[in-house]
Every structure is written in structure tokens, then in C-alpha cells.
Design a protein around this motif. Structure first.
Motif, PDB file in Angstrom:
ATOM      1  N   VAL A   1       0.830  -1.203   0.000  1.00  0.00           N
ATOM      2  CA  VAL A   1       0.000   0.000   0.000  1.00  0.00           C
ATOM      3  C   VAL A   1       0.862   1.250   0.000  1.00  0.00           C
ATOM      4  O   VAL A   1       1.778   1.373   0.798  1.00  0.00           O
ATOM      5  N   MET A   2       0.580   2.121  -0.918  1.00  0.00           N
ATOM      6  CA  MET A   2       1.222   3.423  -0.909  1.00  0.00           C
ATOM      7  C   MET A   2       0.214   4.436  -0.420  1.00  0.00           C
ATOM      8  O   MET A   2      -0.848   4.594  -1.011  1.00  0.00           O
ATOM      9  N   LEU A   3       0.555   5.107   0.653  1.00  0.00           N
ATOM     10  CA  LEU A   3      -0.393   6.018   1.278  1.00  0.00           C
ATOM     11  C   LEU A   3      -0.155   7.457   0.867  1.00  0.00           C
ATOM     12  O   LEU A   3       0.971   7.920   0.793  1.00  0.00           O
ATOM     13  N   PHE A   4      -1.222   8.139   0.586  1.00  0.00           N
ATOM     14  CA  PHE A   4      -1.122   9.580   0.352  1.00  0.00           C
ATOM     15  C   PHE A   4      -2.154  10.268   1.227  1.00  0.00           C
ATOM     16  O   PHE A   4      -3.340   9.989   1.130  1.00  0.00           O
ATOM     17  N   ASN A   5      -1.703  11.150   2.073  1.00  0.00           N
ATOM     18  CA  ASN A   5      -2.584  11.872   2.977  1.00  0.00           C
ATOM     19  C   ASN A   5      -2.836  13.279   2.466  1.00  0.00           C
ATOM     20  O   ASN A   5      -1.892  14.025   2.234  1.00  0.00           O
TER      21      ASN A   5
ATOM     22  N   GLU B   1       5.703  13.851   6.606  1.00  0.00           N
ATOM     23  CA  GLU B   1       5.081  13.923   5.297  1.00  0.00           C
ATOM     24  C   GLU B   1       5.161  15.342   4.729  1.00  0.00           C
ATOM     25  O   GLU B   1       5.541  15.548   3.576  1.00  0.00           O
TER      26      GLU B   1
ATOM     27  N   VAL C   1       6.288   9.891   0.570  1.00  0.00           N
ATOM     28  CA  VAL C   1       6.491   8.945   1.666  1.00  0.00           C
ATOM     29  C   VAL C   1       5.799   7.621   1.373  1.00  0.00           C
ATOM     30  O   VAL C   1       4.636   7.594   1.004  1.00  0.00           O
ATOM     31  N   MET C   2       6.542   6.555   1.508  1.00  0.00           N
ATOM     32  CA  MET C   2       5.944   5.233   1.414  1.00  0.00           C
ATOM     33  C   MET C   2       5.861   4.659   2.804  1.00  0.00           C
ATOM     34  O   MET C   2       6.879   4.505   3.477  1.00  0.00           O
ATOM     35  N   LEU C   3       4.664   4.339   3.220  1.00  0.00           N
ATOM     36  CA  LEU C   3       4.464   3.908   4.597  1.00  0.00           C
ATOM     37  C   LEU C   3       4.392   2.396   4.709  1.00  0.00           C
ATOM     38  O   LEU C   3       3.773   1.724   3.897  1.00  0.00           O
TER      39      LEU C   3
END
Lengths: 341, 341
Positions: free
Chosen positions: A98-102, B88, B98-100
DNA sequence: TTGTATGCGTTATCAT
DNA sequence: ATGATAACGCATACAA
């Protein structure tokens, strides 16, 4: 400062005395087309060199990255985090990362997020965003990749959708309060604007009140983040409406509202349960510790996350068909705030 | 179902009537070596075609991904989320993504996380993990990429480190309690095991008590997740030790412990402030709402995240030198739980 | 069944 | 200053 150039498929090929293509076949097609002895040699070489294929190179070549882009409107929201966890688990089990983008609540960055993620060739998207603003995620913006929406629908986007069954949850909450003798109901929500889940809950609330008329009266209050005065006034008015035999209760649209209401109650010197009944959407870890314990509708966040990921992965595997809708039931957790002392 | 094959550098080159190399130069070296007229043509073509370079291809070729891997022991922890947000922001400002990777508290997956992230060619790591277990992140495991540790040190890893100044924070908390007339102190922490931050806080607590001897007495209680009985017993014992003029207070090592203590207090019918004083590490949004309000040490989470990202990015830009240590000060937030009624 | 050659989208090293 | 070309690590037509 040379990076210890990683082991490549070429190294494995050399070690096994075969061609790169053969190694690649071993990796991707395994038993399909490969003679046992050669397969064994390749396998040995891979183990010996501790070879791991480069996902980047794979993505570039094959077009698939085994990456799933997850865009969240606000990572500060525990709901989003809980969903994220569920999705993450399901993805990992299926071999996806999973690549997260906030977005940090900056709605205009949605498009930017999609483009960034698309740049890394994510195979698909899980969107827990507002779906409005000038940079919303329309179908074409997705670069042809499948997406699944969580909690919030986007206008004009017909994709798979996973969420709490808001209508059912609201019904059980209202039913519980009415059963407990509460007659003056106030539903407090963040500004609905275009947010589908908020709209759905408010609509469901109105429907519930209608169903119980004329025994029960209900109102909706939209509480902006900075409008503490308005909130206080709304609560005071609610108290005034309540009389003997017609007790008052508040329903909170989510955890943020619950927190605001709890602050207001403290400011006004009101007691949960005794003065005003309460049920809130989202069951937080701190809910049992405020006042006599706050009743709540616990969302199946983990299941929602898992379902979203599963839906998406099915699509990635080629599943066709019309958009699906998964509405998962919540669970009413009764505590002191909604039980007459 | 053909993916609408993205616009490549070749398309731009053709449209501008130049070679791919020229376009690449325009992108990377800009004003260095390029004639104005050609640059203009390339720029126009890029704008016309809405071209965006593929980060994947760049990573493959150039070796840099502009990706930063962030590994978190437990995303459920609001502290980690807050740090993540800070990191971030700083990363985005510097053009990094950022890759979490969330370990979900499974310490043995740390190595797996690093490998997965390294596979995507992350340029560096931010680690908020335990640094123990059989799969800890040692220097060599990092594939030669720089890393910065947050909140928890790893044994045998000398890299940049960012964290709350635990000693200072503990000192201010203890000082505040002693000043308020509390003499019997109990520090409650999750099992210390190898977690450096927990050890540091416990050590600092002991030092503070020493400094105030013999006026003040202190004890440490390690509270396992399921040991409610032990916790209750510890609190009862604390009450017993307290007498007139020697009031008792609890210090909680983090928000999780605070929650447990609050539960225990409710179980035992004890009141924060009146019966037992309280200060906890981590200032959560719900802290003001429990009892008379829980005093807390607010961590500068945003700054910690930013500092971590900044440190790492400096290293990526070639900064040499010995490992740095950034200890940021916390802020004591006084509420009813630590002020004598 | 296996090897050869080419392409994926960039960057960098050579020439020119 | 600019253009051809070889990597980067892998997958896949195609040839054998």
C-alpha cells in the motif's frame, strides 16, 4: 560510495547457466513451461544469491506494480487509520503493497495525489476522500485504473463502494434512544456540504424521527469547527425543550463531533445520561471513560478496509460487471450515556 | 483494454523536434547547458503534451526514487500518526513522497518491511520501530541507504536520532507534581524490555525521585496489557501509602497507559485530582474531557516528524559527519488532575 | 523447452 | 550545445 549493486536476474542466469528469459519464466510462469531439472537449477541459484526481483523494473516492463494507492482525506482521523489497517492486511495477504497519500484535509490536492501515485504505476486506488473541490477524482483522472470508494461517494463516479450501512446504524441508534424514553432528539453533524456519508446519516435521522412521529421530535444541527457558541446554544435549547417524560438526547455524527459535544457539556455543566442522553457514531477507545461512558455505534472498520482491498484486487484480477455496493452493519455499544439512571 | 500509454520523453522530443537527451537535459540540468530557443521549444512541447516524467523509469535509470520509506511499529498509535504527518509535510516540500509500512506491532516483520521498501528503491528510511526481535534493522540491512530513528534507538545502529527530550520532560512533570504537594509518586509504564524511550523515561523518573529525597518517594510499575489486577493493586497500594500532607500521584508513560489508568480509576471509584494526582506523557484530544481534565506532557510531534525528514533529506543531499541527536522539548499542559482542589 | 532480441521511460556517456 | 546510444532490471514476442 557505491551502492552494492543489487543481485539482478542476469546474475542468477549466469549462476544457473541459463538465459535471463528462463529465470524470468521460472519467476512468472513456474510450472507452465519449464523442465524440472532446469527449474531446480534456477531455484538453487536464486536461493544461493538471495535474489529478489526489482518491483520497479517489473512495473516498468510488465506494467503492473503490485502497488495499491490509498488516498485519505485526513490521516488524523482514527476511522481512516482503522480502515487503512484492514486494507493493508488484505493487500499484504494478496501480495500487494500500500502506498499512502494523505491529503491533510486539503481537498484541492486530490488530483495531485492521484497523479503522484499513478506515476508510481499503482495498479489501483482506494479512495477515502471528499470527492469534491476543483480537483476531484473523476474516472478519467484515474489513468484508466480501477478504484474503490470508501465511506464517501463521489458524484459522477460509478465504481465499487464500501461503507458502513448508515441508514441501518442510525435506525438502531434512534430506536435504542426512543426505547429508553428519549423523545427530544438532536442530531449534530459536521457541515454536510457534499460529503455523502454525512448526508446519508442526516437523511436517515430525519426518516427515523418521521417514523416515530408524533411521539418523537427531532432536529439537525450543523456544527462548524469554530462555532462553540452555536453548539452551546443548541444544547441549551434542547434542554429547554425537554420536560418530564420527554427526555432529551444528542446523536453525534462522528468522533470529532462527539469530542466537541463532550467539551460543550463540560462547559455547560451538563451530565451525560442524567441531563442529556447520548449516542455517537464511531466508538473510540476513550468513549468508555468520559462521564458514565459514551454509547456509540462501532463501525466495522477492519472489515471495511478488508472489503475495499478485496474488491479492488478482484477488479485487478479481471472481474467485470457493474459497480458493487458493500454496506456493512455497525454495532451499537450501549453505555451509561444512553441508559436512564 | 489498453492503458492509454502515457506521454513519454520520446513524444516530447518528437514534438519539439529535438532528441530525447535534450529533453532530459531540460528537465534535470535546466539552465546549465541549453540554448534559450531550444529550451523554449522543449518547454512548450512539455506544456502542450502535459508531460510528466515517470518516477519509476527515473528510479531505474538514475538510481534515485525520490521516495522515503517510513516504517512504523504501530500505526494505531496516534503519536506515530502525528509524527508521520510532520514528516510527510517536510518530505512533500522537498519533493519527496512517503511510502508507509506499518508493522502492526509484529516486530519480526521489520526486515521484511525494509526489504520491500528497498525494492522500490526508497532513497532512505525513517524508522519508528522497536529495533529488536530477530529481524531488526541493522546497518547492512538498510541496503546502504541512510536512515533516521524516531523515538526509539536501535542497539548497534549509529544513525541520526530524533525524539522528545525524555529526561527534561520527566523532570518538569515531577517538579510540577512535587510543587503541588504530591509526595508519593508512582510511574506506570508499559513493559520496558528493550524499548529505549521507555527505559529513558523510567531512568529519568528514578533520577527525579532521587533528587527530591527524602521528601519524595517513588516507585515504578510495569503494566502489561492484560494485567488489570496488577494495576488495580498498584493503585490501591499507592493510596494506602498516601497520608495527610503526603498526597499520591501517578505518572503515565504514554497515552496507552493513561487510558488503562483511567479505566482502573473508574473501576476503583477513585477521582483524578481529588484522590490521586496525575500527569501523563502524550497529550491526546480526549485528555481535557476525562475527569477534571488530565494533565499531560505534549510532545512536539509535528516538529519531531519534520526534523526526522529534514535530517534524512540532508543526508541524501550528501551531508557527512557523525550521527546527530535531536532532542526536542515537550510542553507540560496543566489541567485539573494535578492541581489540588 | 530454451535462447535471442527488443521494449518499458529515463539518465548518462560518449561523440559530434 | 546537441544527438546517438548504452545502460537500468525485467518481461515477452519471436526464433530455434
Amino acid at each position: 560510495m557505491q551502492r552494492p549493486s543489487r543481485v539482478t536476474i542476469a546474475d542468477v542466469a549466469k549462476a544457473a547457466g541459463v538465459s535471463k528469459a528462463t529465470v524470468s519464466r521460472f519467476l512468472n510462469h513456474r510450472e507452465r513451461l519449464l523442465s524440472p531439472d532446469i527449474a531446480a537449477r534456477v531455484e538453487a541459484a536464486i536461493a544461493l544469491l538471495d535474489y529478489t526481483p526489482s518491483p520497479m523494473a517489473q512495473a516498468l516492463s510488465h506494467g503492473r506494480s503490485r502497488l495499491i494507492g490509498l488516498i485519505v482525506a485526513d490521516i488524523t482521523n482514527p476511522y481512516s487509520v482503522a480502515v487503512l489497517r484492514g486494507a493493508e492486511k488484505a493487500c499484504q495477504e494478496a501480495g500487494y503493497l500500500v502506498m499512502l497519500f494523505n491529503l491533510g484535509n486539503d481537498i484541492d490536492r486530490e488530483r495531485e495525489a492521484i497523479d503522484a501515485l499513478a506515476g508510481y504505476q499503482v495498479d489501483g486506488f482506494i479512495l477515502n476522500t471528499l470527492g469534491r473541490g476543483k480537483a476531484l477524482a473523476d474516472a478519467e483522472a484515474l489513468h484508466g485504473r480501477p478504484a474503490v470508494l470508501v465511506d464517501r461517494r463521489h458524484v459522477g463516479m460509478h465504481t465499487d463502494f464500501v461503507s458502513l450501512d448508515n441508514a441501518l446504524a442510525m435506525k438502531s441508534a434512534c430506536g435504542h434512544l426512543v426505547e429508553g424514553g428519549f423523545r427530544e432528539l438532536l442530531y449534530i453533524t459536521e457541515p454536510q456540504k457534499g460529503v455523502s456519508s454525512r448526508r446519508e446519516r442526516a437523511t436517515a435521522f430525519a426518516a427515523c424521527v418521521d417514523a416515530h412521529e408524533p411521539r418523537v421530535a427531532g432536529e439537525v444541527f450543523e456544527c462548524a469547527a469554530d462555532d462553540t457558541e452555536g453548539l452551546d446554544a443548541a444544547l441549551r435549547a434542547l434542554c429547554k425543550r425537554a420536560r418530564r417524560g420527554r427526555r432529551a438526547a444528542v446523536l453525534a455524527g462522528n468522533a470529532v463531533v462527539t469530542l466537541r459535544v463532550a467539551s460543550a457539556m463540560a462547559r455547560l455543566g451538563l451530565r451525560f445520561g442524567a441531563d442529556i442522553g447520548f449516542v455517537g457514531f464511531d466508538d473510540a477507545e476513550w468513549a468508555p471513560l468520559i462521564g458514565p461512558g459514551l454509547s456509540a455505534i462501532a463501525q466495522p472498520t477492519d472489515a471495511i478496509g478488508r472489503a475495499a482491498a478485496t474488491c479492488l484486487i478482484e477488479r485487478l484480477r479481471g472481474l467485470e460487471g457493474p459497480p458493487r455496493q458493500l454496506l456493512l452493519p455497525g454495532e451499537l455499544v450501549v453505555r451509561g450515556s444512553s441508559t436512564p439512571a
